[in-house]
Design an enzyme around this catalytic site. Structure first.
Site, short mmCIF file in Angstrom:
data_model
loop_
_atom_site.label_atom_id
_atom_site.label_comp_id
_atom_site.label_asym_id
_atom_site.label_seq_id
_atom_site.Cartn_x
_atom_site.Cartn_y
_atom_site.Cartn_z
N LYS A 1 3.20 11.77 3.50
CA LYS A 1 2.36 12.64 2.67
C LYS A 1 2.21 13.97 3.43
O LYS A 1 3.16 14.42 4.04
CB LYS A 1 1.06 11.92 2.30
CG LYS A 1 1.38 10.70 1.43
CD LYS A 1 0.26 9.72 1.22
CE LYS A 1 0.09 8.74 2.34
NZ LYS A 1 -0.72 7.56 2.02
N ASP B 1 -2.86 0.35 2.60
CA ASP B 1 -3.56 0.32 1.31
C ASP B 1 -2.93 -0.67 0.32
O ASP B 1 -3.62 -1.27 -0.51
CB ASP B 1 -3.70 1.71 0.67
CG ASP B 1 -2.39 2.48 0.58
OD1 ASP B 1 -1.36 1.98 1.05
OD2 ASP B 1 -2.40 3.60 0.02
C1 GLC Z 1 2.89 6.53 1.93
C2 GLC Z 1 2.60 5.73 3.19
C3 GLC Z 1 2.34 4.27 2.86
C4 GLC Z 1 1.25 4.16 1.79
C5 GLC Z 1 1.63 5.01 0.58
C6 GLC Z 1 0.55 4.98 -0.50
O1 GLC Z 1 4.09 6.08 1.38
O2 GLC Z 1 3.67 5.86 4.10
O3 GLC Z 1 1.93 3.56 4.01
O4 GLC Z 1 1.09 2.83 1.42
O5 GLC Z 1 1.85 6.35 0.97
O6 GLC Z 1 -0.65 5.51 -0.02
#
Ligand code: GLC
Length: 440
Positions: A149, A185
């Protein structure tokens, strides 16, 4: 010209099948071994079972990785729905992109404020939802593999993030908690639904980023080095956002995807995520609209200062425009972007938004089908879903369901929305961890 742009985003069934096949190949590779050439990491979470609903107690949970940082107090009582109090803290770009010390001090400050406001006087167990790729060493520790992100804080990659959190608490000296679980998450989301539904085998996030996790048989995890006799299964955090990082999906990228990739922090990384998740969809639409403007077929060939800015067009507008009528669309362009859009302009904008969001939903659907087939559960399983894109977009769910039905006709996959699941799940893992420590 609009027709052509829209058609570039189309993903017919044969292409979708190809996505599913390649992704399955990546899943298998990631389960077998580690290595720089393994892009979809398939990370071991050390969560070996779903909760059984008997977990009890008061827990704190921290949720870092979406657009806000959240602190939650969760009360689990046997046989009852969890009760929770949550507070959101806006985490600005400067903090995300500073140093680990600044970032974790910010987190600690929010926790201290929350604990004070909620009048918490006892030492509580804490579950930390940290939504980035982490190589876990145990349930309570793990090192950050890389940021995703738009987080870039220095001094965190390669470090144990639980240790960094504890050090920040120590620097303040006014927080007394016990960090008992570190989760992604996706895992939190799966467990939050799994608390009440023991057929919940997959957790899915469609928010700022996208990712999925699922319950896998340990015998299928070739790279697992722990004792395979102690447990029979484990949740795997796929980190599927990285699918395509080796160039394997380059042929499907449009010029607009490529334009976006030139402007982001993590170039050439998380390509599947960039085609699907909320952090990026608005920008892809903006890139496509800019090309229509440049060719004189939109807004009389004129952009505005606001619309010309990178990430100026947020994904929430994609949802709003698709949900609304021409009048809503005109209002958004006038109020937010100082652009006078005609009826025809609005129809074109809406078509581009739909093309981009439908592609995203179909790609996500292919991912879910790949996972469900992998665990042989087309005959019935629950997928827990959380994330603003899934919650807010008017047709994302339907488009995703359609794609899943095309790929797996007659499937019995049930999608279950897990509101705030990622944080609540961290508390549930914390509860399981506490129960296990007591019984061991
Ligand atoms: C990004 C992160 C991952 C997370 C996802 C949703 O892909 O690398 O760990 O689960 O975002 O937040």
């Amino acid at each position: 010209m609009v027709d052509q742009v829209v058609s570039e985003f189309s993903i017919p069934l044969d292409k979708l099948q190809e996505v599913e096949t390649r992704l399955t190949g990546e899943f298998n590779k990631g389960l077998a071994r580690e290595g720089d050439d393994v892009k979809v990491k398939m990370l071991v979470t050390y969560v070996h079972s779903l909760p059984d609903g008997s977990e009890e107690g008061d827990f704190l949970a921290l949720d870092l990785g979406g657009s806000n940082f959240r602190v939650l107090l969760i009360k689990l009582r046997k046989g009852q729905l969890p009760e929770q109090t949550a507070e959101k803290f806006v985490i600005d770009d400067a903090t995300k992109q500073s140093t680990g010390v600044v970032l974790f001090d910010f987190i600690a400050k929010c926790v201290a404020e929350f604990v004070k406001k909620q009048n918490i006087t006892t030492k509580l167990p804490l579950g930390f939802t940290f939504s980035f790729p982490v190589k876990q060493l145990s349930l309570t520790s793990g090192t950050l593999i890389r940021w995703t992100k738009d987080f870039t804080a220095t001094g965190v990659v390669g470090e144990n993030v639980v240790q960094l959190l504890k050090e920040a608490f120590v620097r303040r000296g006014d927080i007394d908690v016990d960090v008992v679980a570190l989760v992604n998450d996706t895992t939190g989301t799966q467990l939050a639904v799994g608390y009440l539904d023991n057929n919940c085998l997959i957790g899915l996030i469609l928010g700022t980023g996208t990712n999925a996790c699922y319950m896998e048989q340990l015998s299928a995890v070739g790279k697992y080095t722990g004792d395979k006799n102690k447990y029979s299964q484990v949740i795997i955090n796929c980190e599927w956002g990285a699918f395509g990082d080796d160039g394997s999906i380059d042929p499907w990228l449009t010029t607009y995807d490529k334009a976006l990739d030139e402007l982001v922090q993590n170039k050439k990384q998380q390509l599947y995520e960039k085609m699907i998740s909320g952090k990026y969809l608005g920008e892809i639409v903006r890139q496509a609209l800019l090309s229509l403007i440049k060719n004189g077929v939109l807004f009389g060939g004129k952009s505005s200062e606001k619309f010309s800015k990178f990430e100026g067009f947020e994904t929430q507008y994609v949802s709003m425009i698709e949900a609304g009528d021409v009048a809503n669309c005109k209002k958004i362009f006038k109020d937010v972007f100082s652009i006078e859009a005609s009826d025809e302009d609005c129809q074109s904008v809406k078509r581009v938004c739909a093309a981009v969001s439908t592609r995203a939903a179909r790609l996500a659907g292919a991912g879910v089908v790949a996972l469900v087939k992998k665990i042989n559960k087309l005959g019935g399983c629950t997928v827990a879903v959380d994330g603003s894109l899934y919650k807010m977009h008017p047709t994302f769910r339907q488009n995703m369901d359609d794609a899943m039905n095309e790929l797996a006709p007659g499937n019995k996959i049930t999608m279950k929305l897990s509101e705030d699941g990622s944080g609540r799940g961290a508390a549930i893992v914390a509860a399981v961890a506490c129960r296990l420590t007591k019984t061991e």
